[in-house]
Design an enzyme around this catalytic site. Sequence first.
Site, short mmCIF file in Angstrom:
data_model
loop_
_atom_site.label_atom_id
_atom_site.label_comp_id
_atom_site.label_asym_id
_atom_site.label_seq_id
_atom_site.Cartn_x
_atom_site.Cartn_y
_atom_site.Cartn_z
N CYS A 1 0.77 -1.19 -0.06
CA CYS A 1 -0.17 0.16 -0.09
C CYS A 1 0.86 1.29 0.01
CB CYS A 1 -0.97 -0.01 1.41
SG CYS A 1 -2.18 1.61 1.29
N CYS B 1 -0.52 4.05 2.08
CA CYS B 1 -0.40 4.03 3.84
C CYS B 1 1.29 3.93 4.09
CB CYS B 1 -0.58 2.31 3.76
SG CYS B 1 -2.13 1.92 3.53
N ASP B 2 1.87 3.70 3.18
CA ASP B 2 3.64 3.70 3.47
C ASP B 2 4.52 4.48 2.59
OD1 ASP B 2 2.73 1.74 5.56
OD2 ASP B 2 2.82 0.17 4.12
#
Length: 318
Positions: free
Chosen positions: A137, A140-141
């Site tokens: 992701c 997300c990261d």
Amino acid sequence: MIKTKHHRLIILGSGPAGYTAAIYAARANLKPTLITGMQKGGQLTTTTDVDNWPGDVEGLQGPALMDRMELHAARFNTEIVFDQILEVQLQTSPFTLQGDSGDIYTCDALIIATGASAKYLGLPSEQAFMGKGVSACATCDGFFYKGKTVAVIGGGNTAVEEALYLANIAKQVTLVHRRESLRAEKILQQKLFEKAKNGNVTLLWNHALDEIVGDKTGVTGIQVKHVNTQESQRISLDGVFIAIGHTPNTQIFENQLAMRNGYILVKDGSEGNATATSIPGVFAAGDVADHVYRQAVTSAGTGCMAALDAEKYLDNLH
């Protein structure tokens, strides 16, 4: 001994959508029962740093966030059951669910928040560096790779979208694809080719990820192999994003609920009842109905909506 117990509302899934639905439903005095599934806490339990959860300015760990959400749901007397549902019967009311424990659950309303699972290649090194340089992701990261060098594995919409997103953050992005053409939509391909021509994206055609390389600090590189010549090369980098898609955890609802590509279809409108599925009394929240955003905060938002929709349904039912 097999037990059968009737519930007013059952919530399937213990990720952000499920726990948020439980919090709102419990505060509405619906006395919800939440059945966790085998991976208690969902995908976030495989994530390390979470820096995009609103209000947590110092950041936190994914498992810690899910522990907090579980405690929050339990505070309002949500009944939390550790079980995995294997079969459901949604064609007649009350709905019937068969647990792996052997227990049978029935309910007047059901919120499905079983999430989705990222697809991985199945490499041992992939699992070894999960959360230590391996991610599925970028939104997300990606923040953690600002000014660093990363690779994206895949050739579909997911991979191209991840590469384009990372190109605005990372120093260098290498897209590794096992074919010589992409499967992504043409408009996405055009954007990527423009980045490759004038930006910081490199396209590595006809190569497959063979191994992820690293040490105790995390990922340090990848070993790739040409699919035709079998020639190997090592690329030094800081992170690897596996972008070969997601699988919604909806298999047990097939042939009962309306779906598209495995994702549950919901009403999704501006007139309320947005999380309603094709069966009255059954609602869906989080990644089971969302193949676009797939964020913890959006899942939590739809969990709230599902609880409010279920409350209204139950009020009218009784």
